[in-house]
Design a protein around this motif. Structure first.
Motif, mmCIF file in Angstrom:
data_model
loop_
_atom_site.group_PDB
_atom_site.id
_atom_site.type_symbol
_atom_site.label_atom_id
_atom_site.label_comp_id
_atom_site.label_asym_id
_atom_site.label_seq_id
_atom_site.Cartn_x
_atom_site.Cartn_y
_atom_site.Cartn_z
ATOM 1 N N UNK A 202 -79.162 -1.362 17.124
ATOM 2 C CA UNK A 202 -80.228 -0.908 18.019
ATOM 3 C C UNK A 202 -79.697 0.160 18.972
ATOM 4 N N UNK A 203 -78.502 -0.053 19.533
ATOM 5 C CA UNK A 203 -77.962 0.957 20.447
ATOM 6 C C UNK A 203 -77.529 2.198 19.676
ATOM 7 N N UNK A 204 -77.068 2.012 18.438
ATOM 8 C CA UNK A 204 -76.711 3.171 17.602
ATOM 9 C C UNK A 204 -77.938 4.041 17.363
ATOM 10 N N UNK A 205 -79.059 3.418 17.027
ATOM 11 C CA UNK A 205 -80.301 4.165 16.798
ATOM 12 C C UNK A 205 -80.801 4.775 18.107
ATOM 13 N N UNK A 206 -80.717 3.992 19.195
ATOM 14 C CA UNK A 206 -81.169 4.486 20.483
ATOM 15 C C UNK A 206 -80.383 5.692 20.964
ATOM 16 N N UNK A 207 -79.114 5.762 20.597
ATOM 17 C CA UNK A 207 -78.270 6.895 20.988
ATOM 18 C C UNK A 207 -78.305 8.014 19.957
ATOM 19 N N UNK A 208 -79.189 7.852 18.958
ATOM 20 C CA UNK A 208 -79.400 8.863 17.911
ATOM 21 C C UNK A 208 -78.109 9.189 17.150
ATOM 22 N N UNK A 209 -77.287 8.162 16.955
ATOM 23 C CA UNK A 209 -76.076 8.335 16.154
ATOM 24 C C UNK A 209 -76.439 8.123 14.686
ATOM 25 N N UNK A 210 -77.280 9.004 14.173
ATOM 26 C CA UNK A 210 -77.854 8.817 12.843
ATOM 27 C C UNK A 210 -76.869 9.058 11.711
ATOM 28 N N UNK A 211 -75.749 9.680 12.028
ATOM 29 C CA UNK A 211 -74.737 9.916 10.997
ATOM 30 C C UNK A 211 -73.733 8.767 10.904
ATOM 31 N N UNK A 212 -73.945 7.709 11.694
ATOM 32 C CA UNK A 212 -73.065 6.543 11.669
ATOM 33 C C UNK A 212 -73.730 5.439 10.856
ATOM 34 N N UNK A 213 -73.052 4.961 9.816
ATOM 35 C CA UNK A 213 -73.609 3.845 9.055
ATOM 36 C C UNK A 213 -73.330 2.556 9.816
ATOM 37 N N UNK A 214 -74.195 1.560 9.621
ATOM 38 C CA UNK A 214 -73.999 0.317 10.355
ATOM 39 C C UNK A 214 -74.604 -0.872 9.648
ATOM 40 N N UNK A 215 -73.973 -2.031 9.804
ATOM 41 C CA UNK A 215 -74.492 -3.251 9.206
ATOM 42 C C UNK A 215 -73.572 -4.424 9.437
ATOM 43 N N UNK A 216 -73.898 -5.536 8.781
ATOM 44 C CA UNK A 216 -73.211 -6.794 9.036
ATOM 45 C C UNK A 216 -72.592 -7.380 7.774
ATOM 46 N N UNK A 217 -71.413 -7.967 7.957
ATOM 47 C CA UNK A 217 -70.703 -8.637 6.877
ATOM 48 C C UNK A 217 -70.459 -10.085 7.272
ATOM 49 N N UNK A 218 -70.968 -11.009 6.439
ATOM 50 C CA UNK A 218 -70.718 -12.428 6.648
ATOM 51 C C UNK A 218 -69.565 -12.870 5.754
ATOM 52 N N UNK A 219 -68.579 -13.536 6.348
ATOM 53 C CA UNK A 219 -67.455 -14.044 5.575
ATOM 54 C C UNK A 219 -67.778 -15.430 5.024
ATOM 55 N N UNK A 220 -66.996 -15.913 4.063
ATOM 56 C CA UNK A 220 -67.118 -17.323 3.667
ATOM 57 C C UNK A 220 -66.762 -18.241 4.835
ATOM 58 N N UNK A 221 -67.266 -19.462 4.794
ATOM 59 C CA UNK A 221 -66.927 -20.467 5.805
ATOM 60 C C UNK A 221 -65.485 -20.916 5.601
ATOM 61 N N UNK A 222 -64.724 -20.944 6.674
ATOM 62 C CA UNK A 222 -63.349 -21.422 6.644
ATOM 63 C C UNK A 222 -63.331 -22.922 6.884
ATOM 64 N N UNK A 223 -62.636 -23.651 6.005
ATOM 65 C CA UNK A 223 -62.524 -25.096 6.168
ATOM 66 C C UNK A 223 -61.573 -25.470 7.284
ATOM 67 N N UNK A 224 -61.149 -26.724 7.325
ATOM 68 C CA UNK A 224 -60.221 -27.209 8.331
ATOM 69 C C UNK A 224 -59.054 -27.931 7.644
ATOM 70 N N UNK A 225 -57.946 -28.124 8.354
ATOM 71 C CA UNK A 225 -56.815 -28.846 7.764
ATOM 72 C C UNK A 225 -57.236 -30.218 7.240
ATOM 73 N N UNK A 226 -56.620 -30.646 6.173
ATOM 74 C CA UNK A 226 -56.989 -31.908 5.522
ATOM 75 C C UNK A 226 -56.800 -33.105 6.431
#
Length: 418
Positions: free
Chosen positions: A366-390
């Protein structure tokens, strides 16, 4: 008495007259153990087993950050002038961030360098100290909150954006703190935060040339987002003319997701202070923010998928939900699909859900678009869930560390494809 002797006598008398300048406060008078703490800070006492060490301080110690905490608490007790307090707090935060990044990207040590948790817990010990600090000068609640924010933001890399190699392509990225830390899950780690530490300031060779990444770690706090931490980092980054924004968080088991849609809605799930927030994503003061219900990724998702990074599969997630036109947002059933949002409908859920993961993507872009940084690509990456020690009483084990390392390294590979 000659002039030199007279001067020495005057200095000595002045130090006696103002004992605080000559001697630091002892800890009994410097800190009030009864001062209220946040829920996050209260977890510093949590253990995995009766009689066992407190998880947070133990992880801080294993990574060698206990010295940073001790130096800060001692320095606070030697701070006698109000105008120096802000500098002391911010400098301690910045030093902690640089130490954490250096450790993460350094040579193997006795404690896993991919562990993001020591930074989280060391920061909380420092903010706890600020809340309990009893300076010799008056400090009201607003001034203390400013000190806490200054240390917190600096210790996350928020003001640390620097691209010295002007010829390299520039990526700006955020991960997150550990979260869902109640009870035995207090030992949780967040691979998104681990990846951010691996990437900050790192120069990566790619087939298309060098890429430099500047990274930060966001809090899992509705209040922190309300204060504008996301806009401060990404909005400031626009001045450095980056090529891409990537928000990263922990998502679904067994796979990476590149999210298509970010939604302008909070679903109310409790944050790390056990606080809830429900409704439209608020604006952050001082930044241009168009009132857009959904924001679509502009990341090169197919290129990222085609890079065939391993060991986890990578998907492009098309899902979203909206409150149908004519209905009251937050009430009644939502329409969930994989096509396009309906014009005039109110956003309910992005591909990344309706929690702070989704909101990091929404706010950054939203701030990228608001600042008209239209040449900047943007998005989100979700990682796999990390487990815990056994072992439920263990802070770490080999399988846990390998899983975190694999996820963080695959984030690095996917960012290289951006």
């Amino acid at each position: 008495m000659n002039n030199i002797a007279r001067l020495v006598t005057l200095v000595a008398l002045s130090l006696v007259a103002v004992p605080g300048i000559a001697n630091a406060q002892d800890k009994a008078s410097c800190y009030d153990a009864a001062a209220p703490l946040t829920v996050e800070e209260q977890r510093l006492d949590d253990t995995l087993a009766p009689g066992g060490p407190a998880v947070g301080p133990e992880l801080t110690k294993r990574a060698g950050f206990d010295d940073d905490v001790e130096r800060f608490t001692q320095k606070l007790c030697r701070t006698f002038v109000k105008r120096q307090a802000q500098q002391t707090a911010e400098q301690a935060g910045a030093d902690l961030w640089r130490t954490a990044v250096k450790r993460a990207q350094g040579k193997e040590q006795t404690h896993d360098v991919f562990d993001d948790r020591p930074l989280y817990w060391a920061r909380l010990q420092m903010t706890k100290a600020l809340r309990q600090w009893q300076p010799r000068f008056a400090l009201d609640g607003q001034e203390r909150a400013k000190l806490v924010q200054g240390l917190d933001w600096a210790s996350r890399g928020i003001g640390d954006i620097n691209f010295p190699n002007k010829k390299a392509k520039r990526i700006v990225l955020t991960g997150f703190d550990p979260f869902q830390l109640n009870g035995p899950t207090v030992r949780r780690s967040n691979p998104a935060g681990a990846a951010a530490l691996q990437l900050d300031g790192r120069e990566i060779d790619t087939p298309e040339g060098k890429v430099v990444v500047q990274a930060a770690v966001l809090p899992v706090l509705w209040g922190g987002f309300d204060e504008g931490i996301v806009e401060q980092f990404y909005g400031s980054a626009v001045k450095a003319k980056p090529q891409g924004f990537v928000t990263v968080s922990q998502g679904r088991p067994g796979r990476f997701d590149i999210e298509r849609w970010a939604a302008r809605w909070r679903g109310g799930f409790p944050d790390n202070n056990d606080l809830r927030s429900f409704g439209t994503v608020p604006n952050a003061a001082g930044w241009p923010q168009p009132a857009t219900e959904f924001i679509e990724t502009t990341l090169p998702f197919q290129k990222m998928i085609d890079a065939k990074t391993t060991p986890y599969p990578v998907a492009f997630n098309l899902s979203f939900c909206e409150w149908p036109v004519g209905t009251t947002p937050g009430v009644g059933p939502r329409s969930c699909r994989t096509d396009q949002p309906t014009p005039g409908a109110v956003a309910a859920v992005g591909g990344g859900g309706d929690y702070l993961s989704n909101e990091s993507m929404y706010r950054a872009n939203r701030v990228r678009i608001g600042m008209q940084a239209n040449n900047v690509v943007g998005g989100h990456l979700h990682t796999p869930v990390l487990g815990q020690p056994t072992d439920p009483a263990a802070l770490t084990d080999a399988a846990f560390e390998l899983e975190r390392r694999n996820i963080a390294n695959q984030v690095v590979a996917l960012v290289s494809a951006v």
